[in-house]
Design an enzyme around this catalytic site. Sequence first.
Site, PDB file in Angstrom:
ATOM      1  N   GLY A 166      29.212  36.295  45.910  1.00  0.00           N
ATOM      2  CA  GLY A 166      28.638  35.022  45.482  1.00  0.00           C
ATOM      3  C   GLY A 166      28.566  34.844  43.981  1.00  0.00           C
ATOM      4  N   ASN A 208      34.378  31.527  43.071  1.00  0.00           N
ATOM      5  CA  ASN A 208      33.217  30.772  43.549  1.00  0.00           C
ATOM      6  C   ASN A 208      32.986  29.503  42.736  1.00  0.00           C
ATOM      7  OD1 ASN A 208      32.328  32.427  45.762  1.00  0.00           O
ATOM      8  ND2 ASN A 208      31.716  33.949  44.255  1.00  0.00           N
TER       9      ASN A 208
END
Length: 205
Positions: A69, A98
Amino acid sequence: MRRFLCLLLLLFVGAAAVQAAPARSVLVLGDSLSAAHNIATEQGWVHLLEVRLGKMVPPWALVNASISGETSLSGRNRLPALLATYRPAVVVIELGANDGLQGLPLAQLRDNLVAMVSAAQATHARVLLLGIELPVNYGPQYRDGLRAIYADLAKQKHVGLLPFLLDGVALQPALMQDDGLHPTAAGEPRVLANVWAVLQPLLNG
């Protein structure tokens, strides 16, 4: 005789110092692509790289600071402390996927990558950028813009570049997980091969 013994002592101390010298280190700062997402850690390309580096003479150490993430901004914020703690000789930056998947402004990504490369170079570390490609539904303008960021930055800052981390993997269903974004364990050796081709010259200085 005394001079000879002194010489032997100096040679012994010098050899001991070489053996005790800390291993050279590589810092990998990335996202889930470098954090062995949904597979065993030892199957990920970063761990496979660590094993290979450990077999070199002299060996290299590896620090994997990758977090699933992670965006370029969070990586930028974490990097200074990592540089101060580990003092790596080589910094591998695998960030931007991301940012792209979230559709964040490309200018923001570029600024963050520039800051990270500059911070690493300020410590005299050599830098390798690992680029990424987005799915076609993001459109050619955004995808081309993302691709250009890595290429332009590598030229401007004189750093190593792997244009597409998942080259030879992303379009092979058997090598990709069901999400279509992350390699399976079977695909990780190919990812390592991609990285090794551009990392090895940096290890040689």
